[in-house]
Design a protein around this motif. Structure first.
Motif, PDB file in Angstrom:
ATOM      1  N   ASP A 148       0.836  -1.205   0.000  1.00 32.46           N
ATOM      2  CA  ASP A 148       0.000   0.000   0.000  1.00 32.46           C
ATOM      3  C   ASP A 148       0.873   1.258   0.000  1.00 32.46           C
ATOM      4  OD1 ASP A 148      -2.690   1.306   0.365  1.00 32.46           O
ATOM      5  OD2 ASP A 148      -1.774   1.941   2.241  1.00 32.46           O
ATOM      6  N   ARG A 149       1.949   1.235   0.803  1.00 31.73           N
ATOM      7  CA  ARG A 149       2.846   2.390   0.867  1.00 31.73           C
ATOM      8  C   ARG A 149       3.566   2.598  -0.476  1.00 31.73           C
ATOM      9  NH1 ARG A 149       3.443   0.902   6.617  1.00 31.73           N
ATOM     10  NH2 ARG A 149       4.931  -0.746   6.099  1.00 31.73           N
ATOM     11  N   ARG A 150       3.958   1.492  -1.124  1.00 33.73           N
ATOM     12  CA  ARG A 150       4.645   1.606  -2.422  1.00 33.73           C
ATOM     13  C   ARG A 150       3.721   2.213  -3.473  1.00 33.73           C
ATOM     14  NH1 ARG A 150       6.496  -3.579  -1.200  1.00 33.73           N
ATOM     15  NH2 ARG A 150       5.006  -4.513  -2.664  1.00 33.73           N
ATOM     16  N   VAL A 151       2.463   1.764  -3.475  1.00 30.96           N
ATOM     17  CA  VAL A 151       1.484   2.297  -4.424  1.00 30.96           C
ATOM     18  C   VAL A 151       1.358   3.805  -4.240  1.00 30.96           C
ATOM     19  CG1 VAL A 151      -0.989   2.348  -4.984  1.00 30.96           C
ATOM     20  CG2 VAL A 151       0.181   0.158  -4.713  1.00 30.96           C
ATOM     21  N   LYS A 152       1.241   4.240  -2.992  1.00 29.63           N
ATOM     22  CA  LYS A 152       1.076   5.681  -2.711  1.00 29.63           C
ATOM     23  C   LYS A 152       2.328   6.473  -3.089  1.00 29.63           C
ATOM     24  CE  LYS A 152      -2.241   4.844   0.979  1.00 29.63           C
ATOM     25  NZ  LYS A 152      -2.420   4.649   2.420  1.00 29.63           N
ATOM     26  N   ARG A 153       3.508   5.917  -2.822  1.00 29.93           N
ATOM     27  CA  ARG A 153       4.748   6.602  -3.185  1.00 29.93           C
ATOM     28  C   ARG A 153       4.851   6.762  -4.699  1.00 29.93           C
ATOM     29  NH1 ARG A 153       7.406   3.447   0.794  1.00 29.93           N
ATOM     30  NH2 ARG A 153       8.209   2.070  -0.832  1.00 29.93           N
ATOM     31  N   PHE A 154       4.480   5.701  -5.414  1.00 26.41           N
ATOM     32  CA  PHE A 154       4.572   5.722  -6.863  1.00 26.41           C
ATOM     33  C   PHE A 154       3.611   6.742  -7.467  1.00 26.41           C
ATOM     34  CE2 PHE A 154       5.233   4.021 -11.080  1.00 26.41           C
ATOM     35  CZ  PHE A 154       6.482   3.405 -10.999  1.00 26.41           C
ATOM     36  N   LEU A 155       2.467   6.938  -6.799  1.00 27.78           N
ATOM     37  CA  LEU A 155       1.454   7.878  -7.283  1.00 27.78           C
ATOM     38  C   LEU A 155       1.598   9.267  -6.657  1.00 27.78           C
ATOM     39  CD1 LEU A 155      -1.640   5.473  -7.137  1.00 27.78           C
ATOM     40  CD2 LEU A 155      -0.388   6.193  -9.195  1.00 27.78           C
TER      41      LEU A 155
END
Length: 681
Positions: free
Chosen positions: A102-109
């Protein structure tokens, strides 16, 4: 050249109408599980269509419901490329890994960490991924996932699965896309898997290891007629290319596919954030065993499809989806060695030493091989890679050998001729699957006899575990169970890890155990075929140890519930000089018997339940167990079938165990069985 005959327009119209009706009723029956006509009415529609197609063969089309079977076998599968790759998913096994996703998705976006992202969640089916191409609503090509970029053409096999529509239709006026690549998972239900394995066993064919293997093996048949005999099903979970319809979210895809006749798992859900996704995982794990099909986790996907494009993919997996797995119940590992263990009755049991592996949330490094015959039957060798399974407390066990991974360096196992503990020549009686050490003074037997004597159902000596028993025997402090009651605190201080407090605690536990009941004492003696139930029956009938000691074979056989084997074992035990010396030692140490309270009459909680027993029970004989089940309203079958509710697995189970496992029956160990019949383990 024959003239082309003219087909009456009403026949053409009737054939078209019949196909539409049959596909609609297939959808109601196989997808919605809500039929609106009887089987007889459905059969009449199909019969009429077949008759018209037989009369006018030029009307037969590949998407006709009559064409689900009957294709000739293929020589080989041709390769089908996937226009959009069917990538595999990254796995997660812990909440922290899911939160990291979830954190990776948010960082990427470039989103703040406290902002919620909407996800879809669904059960991760344990089957075979496929892609079905529909052109103008007509099913044209179906393929396996393969390597993700190209798969095998299994179109004709997929057509045999009745929950797959050969032509899409709209249930609420939605336009059908010109092109739709629908993706789903072919699977086999647990009950159907049991029946299939039962049929294979009856024909002398090897059973499938699990429903996933059965589904994959069935779909990848070169002869579609074989696939048609296999009970396959499908759930659709996504799409590849779509032309003529636009989706904005994954949730919209899951809601729309059923409206075109494509079956979607009823447990799919839209969640507000990753915490709700994790809660869904825990919920599905709780109901996992009650589902009619196998799942091995859940799939979490970002809901907004526009974010999929921004997130993109890695080499082999998308960044917008994750498989949150359950602990596996079957895993692959290697047999490092095969050893034998000596039980308290002298039974010598082979055990596989495994490369440690996690199965069902537990690290497993050993698996029972039951007996020499089972090793031969499964052809297990030292060095083999094997499929190991753990279910409840009965397992771990080796399901099958992966022979394709053999290198030629594997070593066949040979049962030792002598006891690995004392060197005595082993014996195997006619009709038995077990080798035994006949030496009553064998160290291995003595250690396990002490453990049995001290167990909760026997003398209940707290603190006397395996390491203590081994230390007592190693130091020569105990040569039979009678010696336990002559130990002093200073003797116990010799044991590794024993300080004064620990030594006093064990000494006091031994002293407390002197006051017991006749039934518990008889059970503690470890007389073969005399478990807790038989011990209770003997104590109740004879009232005293002296009476049992003097009882003849006829006296013993007159006890209700005591069979010939148990009677002979008791009679022989009390006529063995070594045993009588141990008994005298115990009585002189101050063992006394108190009256046992009568148990209230039991209800019949096993009413309607069928049991099968395989292997030896420690607490009672097979006949006693049968009587207990019958007294509680159940019945005991002599053979394994899918009508059996419980398979009770004792020591060294036989072929019934393999058959029960192949059929997926519920297997319980002796402790679980005792709980079922209301007896303390």
């Amino acid at each position: 050249m024959a003239e082309k005959r003219e087909i009456p327009p009403e026949v053409i119209e009737r054939v078209k109408k019949l196909r539409e009706e049959i596909e609609y009723h297939n959808y109601r029956y196989y997808v919605l599980d809500s039929p609106v006509i009887s089987d007889a009415e459905y059969d009449a529609l199909m019969r009429e269509l077949k008759e018209l197609e037989a009369k006018y063969p030029e009307l037969v089309t590949p998407d006709s419901p009559t064409q689900r079977v009957g294709y000739p076998p293929a020589k080989e599968f041709r390769t089908v490329p996937h226009a959009i790759p069917m990538l595999s998913l990254d796995d997660a096994f812990s909440e922290e890994e899911v939160l990291d996703f979830d954190r990776r998705v948010k960082r990427f976006l470039n989103l703040p960490e406290d902002q919620d992202i909407e996800y879809t969640v669904e059960p991760k089916m344990d089957g075979l991924a496929v892609e079905l191409v529909y052109e103008d609503g007509k099913f044209t090509v179906g393929s396996t996932r393969g390597d993700g970029y190209q798969g095998e053409d299994v179109t004709n096999n997929l057509k045999t699965i009745k929950s797959i529509p050969l032509r899409l239709f709209s249930t609420d006026g939605l336009p059908i896309p010109r092109l739709l690549e629908a993706r789903g998972e072919v699977f086999m239900k647990k009950e159907d898997f049991k029946k299939l394995n039962e049929e294979r066993l009856s024909r002398g064919e090897p059973p499938f290891a699990n429903p996933r293997n059965a589904a994959a093996g069935s779909l990848r048949q070169l002869d579609p007629n074989v696939t048609a005999q296999r009970p396959l099903d499908i759930y659709f979970y996504g799409v590849g290319r779509v032309e003529g319809y636009e989706f904005k979210t994954q949730w919209e895809i899951l809601q729309t596919l059923p409206k075109w006749g494509l079956k979607v798992n009823p447990y799919v859900r839209l969640v507000k954030n990753i915490r709700e996704a994790i809660a869904y995982h825990h919920e599905m794990e709780k109901i996992r065993e009650s589902l009619p099909y196998e799942i091995d986790g859940i799939v979490i996907k970002v809901n907004d499809l526009s974010l999929w494009e921004k997130l993109g993919t890695k080499a082999r997996s998308p960044r917008y989806a994750l498989a949150y797995k359950f602990p596996p119940t079957q895993v692959t590992t290697q047999v490092l060695d095969i050893i034998v263990q000596v039980g308290r009755t002298g039974a010598v049991t082979p055990v596989a030493i495994l490369k440690p592996v996690q199965v069902g949330g537990v690290i497993v490094s050993r698996a029972t091989l039951h007996n020499e015959d089972e090793i031969r039957r499964k052809d297990v060798r030292i060095g083999d890679w094997v499929l190991v399974q753990r279910a409840g407390e009965v397992i771990p066990e080796i399901v099958m050998v992966i022979k394709e991974r053999r290198t030629g360096n594997e070593k066949p196992f040979k049962m030792p001729e002598v006891c690995p503990v004392c060197g005595t020549k082993l014996v195997r009686k006619p009709g038995e699957a077990v080798w035994r050490c006949p030496n009553r003074g064998c160290y291995g037997q003595l250690v396990r006899h002490i453990l049995h004597f001290a167990s909760r159902g026997a003398m209940d000596i707290e603190g006397l575990g395996t390491k203590v028993a081994e230390a007592l025997v190693d130091r020569g402090l105990v040569q039979d169970v009678g010696d336990l009651y002559y130990l002093k605190v200073e003797d116990l201080l010799q044991l590794p890890g024993f300080a004064l407090k620990k030594a006093r605690n064990l000494y006091e536990a031994i002293q407390r155990s002197k006051k017991t009941t006749l039934a518990r004492f008889l059970y503690a003696l470890g007389i073969r075929h005399v478990g807790e139930v038989a011990a209770q029956l003997l104590a109740k009938h004879f009232k005293s140890l002296e009476a049992i000691k003097k009882a003849s074979m006829a006296d013993l056989l007159s006890v209700p519930g005591i069979g010939p084997e148990a009677a002979r074992s008791v009679w022989e035990w009390f006529r063995n000089e070594r045993n009588l010396k141990t008994l005298e030692k115990l009585l002189q140490a101050g063992i006394t018997f108190e009256e046992e309270a009568e148990e209230a009459p039991a209800e019949k909680p096993l009413e309607g339940k069928t049991f099968v027993f395989t292997g030896a029970l420690k607490s009672m004989t097979r006949e006693e167990a049968k009587r207990r089940v019958q007294a509680l309203g159940g019945r005991v079958a002599s053979s394994v079938s899918r009508n059996v509710d419980y398979v009770v697995v004792g020591e060294n189970p036989g072929s019934k165990y393999d058959r029960a496992r192949a059929l997926g029956l519920k297997m319980i160990n002796e402790e679980e069985f005792l709980k079922l019949i209301g007896q303390k383990p």
